[in-house]
Scaffold this motif. Sequence first.
Motif, PDB file in Angstrom:
ATOM      1  N   UNK A  17       0.789  -1.228   0.000  1.00 46.63           N
ATOM      2  CA  UNK A  17       0.000   0.000   0.000  1.00 46.63           C
ATOM      3  C   UNK A  17       0.816   1.270   0.000  1.00 46.63           C
ATOM      4  N   UNK A  18       2.109   1.149   0.177  1.00 46.43           N
ATOM      5  CA  UNK A  18       2.951   2.340   0.314  1.00 46.43           C
ATOM      6  C   UNK A  18       3.003   3.237  -0.919  1.00 46.43           C
ATOM      7  N   UNK A  19       3.120   2.719  -2.156  1.00 43.90           N
ATOM      8  CA  UNK A  19       3.185   3.622  -3.317  1.00 43.90           C
ATOM      9  C   UNK A  19       1.956   4.538  -3.441  1.00 43.90           C
ATOM     10  N   UNK A  20       0.766   4.003  -3.255  1.00 47.06           N
ATOM     11  CA  UNK A  20      -0.443   4.830  -3.351  1.00 47.06           C
ATOM     12  C   UNK A  20      -0.474   5.854  -2.221  1.00 47.06           C
ATOM     13  N   UNK A  21      -0.058   5.442  -1.026  1.00 43.67           N
ATOM     14  CA  UNK A  21      -0.006   6.346   0.118  1.00 43.67           C
ATOM     15  C   UNK A  21       0.955   7.503  -0.158  1.00 43.67           C
ATOM     16  N   UNK A  22       2.127   7.187  -0.685  1.00 43.97           N
ATOM     17  CA  UNK A  22       3.113   8.233  -0.962  1.00 43.97           C
ATOM     18  C   UNK A  22       2.636   9.183  -2.057  1.00 43.97           C
ATOM     19  N   UNK A  23       1.885   8.684  -3.015  1.00 41.66           N
ATOM     20  CA  UNK A  23       1.313   9.560  -4.044  1.00 41.66           C
ATOM     21  C   UNK A  23       0.315  10.534  -3.405  1.00 41.66           C
ATOM     22  N   UNK A  24      -0.510  10.038  -2.473  1.00 43.83           N
ATOM     23  CA  UNK A  24      -1.440  10.922  -1.762  1.00 43.83           C
ATOM     24  C   UNK A  24      -0.678  11.967  -0.947  1.00 43.83           C
ATOM     25  N   UNK A  25       0.388  11.554  -0.286  1.00 40.50           N
ATOM     26  CA  UNK A  25       1.193  12.491   0.487  1.00 40.50           C
ATOM     27  C   UNK A  25       1.783  13.582  -0.393  1.00 40.50           C
ATOM     28  N   UNK A  26       2.250  13.205  -1.574  1.00 39.47           N
ATOM     29  CA  UNK A  26       2.824  14.186  -2.495  1.00 39.47           C
ATOM     30  C   UNK A  26       1.777  15.238  -2.867  1.00 39.47           C
ATOM     31  N   UNK A  27       0.555  14.788  -3.141  1.00 43.06           N
ATOM     32  CA  UNK A  27      -0.519  15.723  -3.454  1.00 43.06           C
ATOM     33  C   UNK A  27      -0.836  16.646  -2.286  1.00 43.06           C
ATOM     34  N   UNK A  28      -0.867  16.108  -1.069  1.00 41.51           N
ATOM     35  CA  UNK A  28      -1.119  16.926   0.114  1.00 41.51           C
ATOM     36  C   UNK A  28      -0.009  17.949   0.329  1.00 41.51           C
ATOM     37  N   UNK A  29       1.217  17.553   0.025  1.00 37.58           N
ATOM     38  CA  UNK A  29       2.339  18.475   0.146  1.00 37.58           C
ATOM     39  C   UNK A  29       2.209  19.603  -0.881  1.00 37.58           C
ATOM     40  N   UNK A  30       1.891  19.252  -2.107  1.00 37.12           N
ATOM     41  CA  UNK A  30       1.731  20.265  -3.159  1.00 37.12           C
ATOM     42  C   UNK A  30       0.597  21.237  -2.844  1.00 37.12           C
ATOM     43  N   UNK A  31      -0.432  20.764  -2.149  1.00 40.22           N
ATOM     44  CA  UNK A  31      -1.565  21.615  -1.758  1.00 40.22           C
ATOM     45  C   UNK A  31      -1.262  22.442  -0.510  1.00 40.22           C
ATOM     46  N   UNK A  32      -0.143  22.180   0.160  1.00 40.59           N
ATOM     47  CA  UNK A  32       0.234  22.917   1.350  1.00 40.59           C
ATOM     48  C   UNK A  32      -0.316  22.358   2.647  1.00 40.59           C
ATOM     49  N   UNK A  33      -0.933  21.179   2.606  1.00 41.51           N
ATOM     50  CA  UNK A  33      -1.495  20.572   3.812  1.00 41.51           C
ATOM     51  C   UNK A  33      -0.461  19.756   4.590  1.00 41.51           C
ATOM     52  N   UNK A  34       0.554  19.261   3.900  1.00 43.15           N
ATOM     53  CA  UNK A  34       1.578  18.419   4.505  1.00 43.15           C
ATOM     54  C   UNK A  34       2.914  19.136   4.397  1.00 43.15           C
ATOM     55  N   UNK A  35       3.543  19.397   5.533  1.00 42.68           N
ATOM     56  CA  UNK A  35       4.828  20.093   5.552  1.00 42.68           C
ATOM     57  C   UNK A  35       5.951  19.124   5.223  1.00 42.68           C
ATOM     58  N   UNK A  36       5.953  17.969   5.871  1.00 40.79           N
ATOM     59  CA  UNK A  36       7.010  16.976   5.669  1.00 40.79           C
ATOM     60  C   UNK A  36       6.506  15.625   6.145  1.00 40.79           C
ATOM     61  N   UNK A  37       7.102  14.566   5.600  1.00 41.80           N
ATOM     62  CA  UNK A  37       6.743  13.211   6.012  1.00 41.80           C
ATOM     63  C   UNK A  37       7.873  12.274   5.626  1.00 41.80           C
ATOM     64  N   UNK A  38       8.048  11.250   6.437  1.00 40.54           N
ATOM     65  CA  UNK A  38       9.042  10.249   6.081  1.00 40.54           C
ATOM     66  C   UNK A  38       9.205   9.224   7.173  1.00 40.54           C
ATOM     67  N   UNK A  39       9.784   8.088   6.790  1.00 45.48           N
ATOM     68  CA  UNK A  39       9.984   7.001   7.753  1.00 45.48           C
ATOM     69  C   UNK A  39      11.216   7.257   8.615  1.00 45.48           C
ATOM     70  N   UNK A  40      11.221   6.607   9.789  1.00 44.64           N
ATOM     71  CA  UNK A  40      12.443   6.590  10.586  1.00 44.64           C
ATOM     72  C   UNK A  40      13.494   5.827   9.780  1.00 44.64           C
ATOM     73  N   UNK A  41      14.738   6.114  10.001  1.00 43.58           N
ATOM     74  CA  UNK A  41      15.827   5.483   9.241  1.00 43.58           C
ATOM     75  C   UNK A  41      15.809   3.963   9.361  1.00 43.58           C
ATOM     76  N   UNK A  42      15.305   3.432  10.484  1.00 44.76           N
ATOM     77  CA  UNK A  42      15.265   1.976  10.656  1.00 44.76           C
ATOM     78  C   UNK A  42      13.944   1.373  10.177  1.00 44.76           C
ATOM     79  N   UNK A  43      13.074   2.177   9.567  1.00 41.27           N
ATOM     80  CA  UNK A  43      11.799   1.761   8.992  1.00 41.27           C
ATOM     81  C   UNK A  43      10.848   1.121  10.012  1.00 41.27           C
ATOM     82  N   UNK A  44      10.938   1.550  11.276  1.00 44.70           N
ATOM     83  CA  UNK A  44      10.022   1.052  12.300  1.00 44.70           C
ATOM     84  C   UNK A  44       8.792   1.934  12.448  1.00 44.70           C
TER      85      UNK A  44
END
Length: 100
Positions: A17-44
């Motif tokens: 499910x991650x690719x579709x989720x990341x596409x949604x996040x990109x759209x939210x970022x472009x709209x100004x709703x999401x400032x930043x997002x990302x996984x912890x370096x250890x992916x937990x």
Amino acid sequence: MLIVELAFTANSERLAGRPAHRALLQGLHEEGHLVAAGPWADDTGALLVFDVERGELDRLLEADPYYRTPGVEVLGVREWAPVVGRGQLATPAAPGPPHR
């Protein structure tokens, strides 16, 4: 601003499910709703910083099935009051020594 913290397990449904989720996040970022997002370096888990009101955040989380996918757990949502950077709080300057 609101911070969302996620915890992950190695469940393959999460990874699928991650690719579709990341596409949604990109759209939210472009709209100004999401400032930043990302996984912890250890992916937990991950951290997401939203610039929306709580009701809007709840709607956004409900609209993205990733947050209900096995292997993804929303650990918490917290209000964040940054003092430096985008969305910083306007605070009055501290009084200085009297001028003579």
